[in-house]
Write a protein that holds these residues in place. Structure first.
Motif, short mmCIF file in Angstrom:
data_model
loop_
_atom_site.label_atom_id
_atom_site.label_comp_id
_atom_site.label_asym_id
_atom_site.label_seq_id
_atom_site.Cartn_x
_atom_site.Cartn_y
_atom_site.Cartn_z
N THR A 147 0.84 -1.19 0.00
CA THR A 147 0.00 0.00 0.00
C THR A 147 0.88 1.25 0.00
OG1 THR A 147 -0.09 0.25 2.41
CG2 THR A 147 -1.72 -1.23 1.39
N PRO A 148 0.32 2.39 -0.41
CA PRO A 148 1.10 3.63 -0.35
C PRO A 148 1.62 3.93 1.06
CG PRO A 148 -0.82 3.95 -1.73
CD PRO A 148 -0.98 2.59 -1.09
N GLN A 149 0.79 3.67 2.05
CA GLN A 149 1.19 3.94 3.44
C GLN A 149 2.37 3.07 3.85
OE1 GLN A 149 -1.95 3.26 2.41
NE2 GLN A 149 -2.81 5.33 2.54
N GLU A 150 2.34 1.80 3.46
CA GLU A 150 3.45 0.90 3.81
C GLU A 150 4.74 1.33 3.11
OE1 GLU A 150 1.00 -3.26 4.68
OE2 GLU A 150 1.93 -2.92 2.72
N ALA A 151 4.65 1.67 1.82
CA ALA A 151 5.85 2.08 1.09
C ALA A 151 6.47 3.33 1.72
CB ALA A 151 5.51 2.32 -0.37
N ALA A 152 5.63 4.32 1.99
CA ALA A 152 6.13 5.55 2.60
C ALA A 152 6.70 5.29 3.99
CB ALA A 152 5.02 6.60 2.66
N GLY A 153 6.08 4.38 4.72
CA GLY A 153 6.52 4.09 6.08
C GLY A 153 7.89 3.44 6.15
N PHE A 154 8.27 2.75 5.09
CA PHE A 154 9.58 2.09 5.09
C PHE A 154 10.73 3.07 4.83
CE2 PHE A 154 7.54 -2.17 4.53
CZ PHE A 154 8.21 -2.81 5.56
N ILE A 155 10.45 4.20 4.23
CA ILE A 155 11.54 5.10 3.82
C ILE A 155 12.41 5.55 5.00
CG2 ILE A 155 12.14 7.26 2.69
CD1 ILE A 155 11.05 5.03 0.82
N PRO A 156 11.83 6.11 6.08
CA PRO A 156 12.72 6.54 7.18
C PRO A 156 13.47 5.39 7.81
CG PRO A 156 10.40 6.75 7.80
CD PRO A 156 10.43 6.47 6.33
N ARG A 157 12.90 4.20 7.77
CA ARG A 157 13.60 3.04 8.34
C ARG A 157 14.78 2.63 7.47
NH1 ARG A 157 8.13 -0.22 9.22
NH2 ARG A 157 9.43 -1.93 9.97
N LEU A 158 14.61 2.70 6.15
CA LEU A 158 15.73 2.40 5.25
C LEU A 158 16.84 3.43 5.43
CD1 LEU A 158 13.69 1.41 2.08
CD2 LEU A 158 15.29 -0.09 3.27
N VAL A 159 16.46 4.69 5.56
CA VAL A 159 17.45 5.75 5.77
C VAL A 159 18.22 5.50 7.06
CG1 VAL A 159 17.78 8.21 6.17
CG2 VAL A 159 16.14 7.44 4.43
N GLU A 160 17.50 5.20 8.12
CA GLU A 160 18.13 4.97 9.42
C GLU A 160 19.05 3.76 9.40
OE1 GLU A 160 16.87 4.29 14.14
OE2 GLU A 160 15.34 4.27 12.56
N SER A 161 18.70 2.75 8.63
CA SER A 161 19.51 1.52 8.59
C SER A 161 20.71 1.63 7.65
CB SER A 161 18.65 0.32 8.17
OG SER A 161 18.26 0.43 6.81
N GLY A 162 20.86 2.78 6.97
CA GLY A 162 22.08 3.02 6.21
C GLY A 162 21.99 2.94 4.71
N SER A 163 20.78 2.87 4.14
CA SER A 163 20.66 2.89 2.68
C SER A 163 21.19 4.20 2.13
CB SER A 163 19.21 2.69 2.26
OG SER A 163 18.75 1.39 2.56
N ASP A 164 21.99 4.12 1.09
CA ASP A 164 22.53 5.32 0.46
C ASP A 164 21.57 5.91 -0.56
OD1 ASP A 164 25.40 5.45 1.52
OD2 ASP A 164 25.26 3.38 0.82
N TYR A 165 20.67 5.11 -1.08
CA TYR A 165 19.63 5.52 -2.02
C TYR A 165 18.52 4.48 -1.90
CZ TYR A 165 23.20 2.72 -4.36
OH TYR A 165 24.18 1.79 -4.63
N ILE A 166 17.37 4.77 -2.45
CA ILE A 166 16.20 3.91 -2.26
C ILE A 166 15.83 3.25 -3.59
CG2 ILE A 166 13.81 3.78 -1.47
CD1 ILE A 166 15.77 4.65 0.71
N LYS A 167 15.68 1.93 -3.55
CA LYS A 167 15.33 1.19 -4.76
C LYS A 167 13.90 0.65 -4.68
CE LYS A 167 16.78 -2.58 -7.79
NZ LYS A 167 17.66 -3.75 -7.99
N PHE A 168 13.24 0.67 -5.82
CA PHE A 168 11.88 0.14 -5.96
C PHE A 168 11.89 -0.94 -7.04
CE2 PHE A 168 11.59 4.40 -4.34
CZ PHE A 168 10.59 4.34 -3.38
N MET A 169 11.24 -2.06 -6.75
CA MET A 169 11.09 -3.14 -7.72
C MET A 169 9.75 -2.95 -8.45
SD MET A 169 13.79 -5.02 -7.35
CE MET A 169 14.99 -5.66 -6.19
N VAL A 170 9.81 -2.78 -9.77
CA VAL A 170 8.59 -2.65 -10.57
C VAL A 170 8.63 -3.77 -11.60
CG1 VAL A 170 7.11 -1.05 -11.83
CG2 VAL A 170 8.84 -0.15 -10.25
N ASP A 171 8.14 -4.95 -11.21
CA ASP A 171 8.39 -6.16 -12.00
C ASP A 171 7.30 -7.18 -11.72
OD1 ASP A 171 9.44 -8.37 -13.31
OD2 ASP A 171 11.48 -8.02 -12.60
N ASP A 172 6.59 -7.58 -12.76
CA ASP A 172 5.56 -8.61 -12.60
C ASP A 172 6.05 -10.00 -12.98
OD1 ASP A 172 5.71 -8.58 -15.36
OD2 ASP A 172 3.62 -7.98 -15.69
#
Length: 410
Positions: A147-172
């Motif tokens: 969901t949009p809420q779940e995707a947005a909610g993960f961003i600060p956690r990825l930043v805090e855990s040390g991600s240098d950039y954010i990747k999205f999988m768009v693949d069926d």
């Protein structure tokens, strides 16, 4: 550390060939381009060769062992597009001049059971096979979102855990031979990208089909870390990518592998064979072979159209681990193969060199590298001949420096 002067070199600074032929290193930093050789400096005579910035691989899945192979080929920085070497987990690598440096996305945002779960054995798929999706694994965030809420909610956690950039999988799963995989929808992708930008993070997307690429660009993605391979390009998609300012890491070597084209002929080059071990040579001689109906000519034409439209192209391989079913690519070596493919697509050799040096440094805001200039990191590659006119000469490696330390020196 000893001051080193590299003299009588053809110097390609990441953008152009310079008139100066001397580059001075003091410890980990380039201190001068041109000028006199400092008194007492150790001199490296580069006569007959070309000095390049250390190369980038702008799409890998890596490890300390793989980073060592990368450095053998003059790749001094790898950009991990899914993996464990985030900012909080790589201090030992940043200080180790026997391996390439690395930046990492951590894990990409994908639905439970979405790509890349199909690559894992049944029963070991994170978020797949009906298993609950773990949110953390060894301190890494596993961002499964529907969901949009779940995707947005993960961003600060990825930043805090040390991600240098954010990747999205768009693949069926269509290209990988697993059609029907759960895939991020447009609203979820839009929300994740927007939240990442609010946190000041660069965003990239895995997208192997034209429709997935369109979704990502419409969401405001900064970079596509594949070029689509399911059909020929259209004027509309090229215009959309160009007008958005999105960069593209084509990974032509990976697309070729997906089509069943092996890296065997490239692996037979003695300049490659001498720098890889048995498992990696076996892997390079294999292929993914998931999409044999694809046409490499279409991919090369897409790359040519993107380049003609002014899109920033970055050299990347998608190299991961040495197993034959992930074949056709190898750390370090495949950056050189990718540059050859870029030239085959119509880029000049200098364009291909920019795609592996200054352009990825600029697009990933790594302003301390990717060019040869005073004050930057002394990450350098010296090759015989002139790769600005013959891209195959990048494999004629004479010396590699990482932070001023010459690789292989006693």
């Amino acid at each position: 550390m000893t001051t080193t002067a590299i003299t009588h070199a053809r110097v390609f600074d990441g953008d152009r060939v310079r008139e100066e032929s001397t580059v001075v290193l003091d410890g980990p930093v380039i201190t001068a381009v041109g000028g006199a050789v400092p008194e007492g400096a150790a001199v490296v005579d580069a006569r007959g060769g070309t000095l390049l910035p250390g190369l980038f691989d702008a799409h890998t899945h890596t490890s300390e062992e793989a980073l060592a192979f990368a450095l053998r080929f003059g790749v001094t920085t790898e950009l991990e597009m899914q993996g464990a070497l985030t900012r909080t987990r790589r201090a030992h690598i940043e200080q180790n001049d026997a391996v390439a440096d690395v930046r990492s996305a951590g894990f990409g945002i994908t639905p439970p059971g979405g790509h890349p779960s199909e690559l894992f054995p049944k029963g070991k798929r994170p978020g797949g096979d009906g298993e609950p999706a773990p949110e953390h694994s060894g301190g890494l965030v596993m961002p499964f979102a529907t969901t949009p809420q779940e995707a947005a909610g993960f961003i600060p956690r990825l930043v805090e855990s040390g991600s240098d950039y954010i990747k999205f999988m768009v693949d069926d799963g269509t290209v990988e031979g697993h059609p029907g995989l759960p895939c991020l929808d447009q609203a979820t992708l839009n929300a994740g990208v927007a939240e990442a930008h609010r946190h000041g993070m660069l965003t990239v997307a895995h997208a192997l089909t034209l429709d997935a690429a369109r979704m990502a660009v419409e969401a405001g993605i900064d970079g596509l870390v594949h070029v689509f391979m399911d059909r020929p390009h259209t004027d509309e998609i090229i215009r959309l990518i160009a007008e958005s300012g999105t960069f593209v890491v084509p990974c032509v070597v990976l697309n070729a592998s997906m089509m069943g084209i092996t890296g065997a002929a490239f692996a037979d080059d003695e300049r490659v064979t001498a720098r890889l071990d048995g498992p990696w040579l076996t892997t390079l001689r294999g292929s993914f072979d998931r999409y044999p109906q694809g046409r490499l000519e279409d991919v090369l034409a897409t790359v040519a159209a993107l380049h003609e439209a002014g899109v920033d192209l970055l050299a990347g391989s998608d190299a991961s681990v040495p197993v034959p079913f992930l074949g056709g690519v190898a750390h370090g070596a495949s950056v050189h193969h990718e540059m050859q493919y870029l030239v085959r697509a119509g880029l000049t050799p200098a364009d291909a060199l920019r795609a592996a040096t200054a352009t990825p440094a600029r697009r990933f805001s790594l302003d301390d590298r990717g060019r040869i200039a005073a004050g930057l990191r002394a990450d350098l590659l010296l090759v015989d001949g002139d790769p600005t006119t013959d891209i195959h000469r990048t494999l004629d490696i004479r010396a590699v420096w990482r932070r001023g330390a010459r690789f292989g020196a006693e």
